[in-house]
Design an enzyme around this catalytic site. Structure first.
Site, PDB file in Angstrom:
ATOM      1  N   HIS A   1       0.791  -1.202   0.028  1.00 20.02           N
ATOM      2  CA  HIS A   1       0.092  -0.019  -0.231  1.00 20.02           C
ATOM      3  C   HIS A   1       1.087   1.081  -0.122  1.00 20.02           C
ATOM      4  CE1 HIS A   1      -4.502  -1.832   0.218  1.00 20.02           C
ATOM      5  NE2 HIS A   1      -3.591  -2.765   1.245  1.00 20.02           N
TER       6      HIS A   1
ATOM      7  N   ASP B   1      -0.209   7.214  -2.844  1.00 13.57           N
ATOM      8  CA  ASP B   1      -2.030   6.668  -3.976  1.00 13.57           C
ATOM      9  C   ASP B   1      -1.837   8.654  -4.811  1.00 13.57           C
ATOM     10  OD1 ASP B   1      -2.557   4.510  -2.809  1.00 13.57           O
ATOM     11  OD2 ASP B   1      -3.493   5.395  -1.465  1.00 13.57           O
TER      12      ASP B   1
END
Length: 360
Positions: free
Chosen positions: A121, A153
């Site tokens: 992540h 992200d």
């Protein structure tokens, strides 16, 4: 602005959804391709998009997707390496269907790196990309601080993805062919760190984590907690702003004598830790709003650390930055264009536009 551009966005997580949101905000026709059993997609990042559902293990549905590719400009792939290949939708196949197609793949570590199969992540991607190593906490422990998931992200996977797509789109419009974009978020995080790497190469960032000018090592580029538990940020790097900062501290209760000492020791590294402690104690004597009111009088690069929820009542950033949907705030499209107005668009329900699927 992008009203003639058609985008196929395979349903994924944060970065690719954000790419689709930006393109839709800029006027592109974005269609989300979701599974039949997908969860409701009521995120504002899906505003202005269409939604269709597919069984990507069904040959007929794959043929429908291929038919849509023929008429699209951009395809956004959120999957791990090899997934679209196994579905019969590799870049080679898709580019044969549409040689002008821009095929953007966003993964943690890229399609061909040694880590390509590794799960992760944002925190993992920016760890390998070298970013987390210089995001220092401001406490007494010299350790990395987690900067949310904005860097990997959204700054890398999202905005670098948008920039790459628009560059490829310009190339197509100039007569070039379409192309595959291989965006690894770890590699992109390293790319965003070019300035820091230069600082390190020049020995300007070499004192270990939390001991440098821009990572909390100084008293004049730091974050201070206030009496009410909220925070103020200080970034007075230049001498003229530093002088204003000291004036604000004096207005907040610092003695003239200590103010003069702080003024004379901005670049004295031997005093940085002591001055951080002294200034920290002073900030704890007043609430954030009190300090904000004091520093409104000085051009000192000192700011309140604002929670997004505060924009329910505050207006620091001007009109039309935040809008409300069903009583909840969201951020309007950015930046401000002189000849384009962002539209407040609906969020589709899963499969809402299935009736618009092409017929074979």
């Amino acid at each position: 602005m992008l009203s003639q551009i058609k985008v196929l966005e395979f349903a994924g997580l944060a970065p690719t959804v954000f790419i689709g949101m930006v393109l839709a905000d800029y006027g592109a026709q974005v269609t989300i391709l979701s599974r039949h059993d997908s969860q409701p997609q009521n995120s504002p990042m899906n505003r202005g998009k269409k939604s269709m559902t597919f069984d990507l293990k069904n040959k007929q549905d794959i043929e429908i997707v291929k038919h849509m590719i023929k008429d699209s400009n951009i395809l956004i792939d959120p999957y791990r390496p090899g997934v679209l290949e196994r579905l019969g939708l590799s870049y080679k196949i898709c580019s044969e269907i549409n040689p002008k197609l821009i095929y953007c793949r966003v993964t943690g570590f890229g399609q061909n790196s040694p880590l390509k199969e590794k799960a992760g992540h944002d925190i993992n991607f920016i760890s390998y990309g070298g970013v987390l190593g210089y995001c220092a906490s401001t406490g007494s422990q010299k350790r990395p601080a987690i900067p949310g998931n904005v860097i990997g992200d959204f700054a890398v996977g999202g905005m670098l993805g948008v920039a790459s797509i628009l560059a490829a789109l310009i190339n197509v419009q100039k007569g070039g062919s379409g192309q595959q974009i291989d965006l690894g978020m770890a590699q992109g995080a390293a790319y965003l760190s070019q300035f820091i790497l230069h600082q390190k190469n020049e020995k300007l960032w070499s004192n270990g984590i939390g001991n440098n000018v821009l990572d909390g090592g100084t008293h004049f580029y730091n974050i201070y907690q206030c009496k009410d538990g909220k925070f103020m940020s200080v970034g007075c790097l230049e001498e003229k702003f530093y002088q204003e900062f000291v004036k604000g501290l004096i207005a907040g209760g610092l003695s003239q004598q200590r103010g003069q000492f702080i003024l004379e020791n901005q670049l004295n590294q031997a005093e940085w830790e002591n001055l951080k402690q002294e200034i920290s104690t002073l900030f704890e004597s007043k609430t954030r709003d009190q300090w904000e009111k004091i520093f409104d009088q000085f051009d000192a690069c000192v700011s309140p650390v604002v929670d997004l929820e505060e924009y329910e009542t505050k207006n620091y950033l001007g009109e039309n930055v935040f809008v409300k949907r069903n009583g909840k705030i969201e951020v309007n499209g950015q930046p401000i264009f002189s000849d384009y107005q962002f539209q407040f668009k609906d969020i589709p329900k899963i499969g809402q536009h299935n009736n618009e699927k092409p017929r074979l």
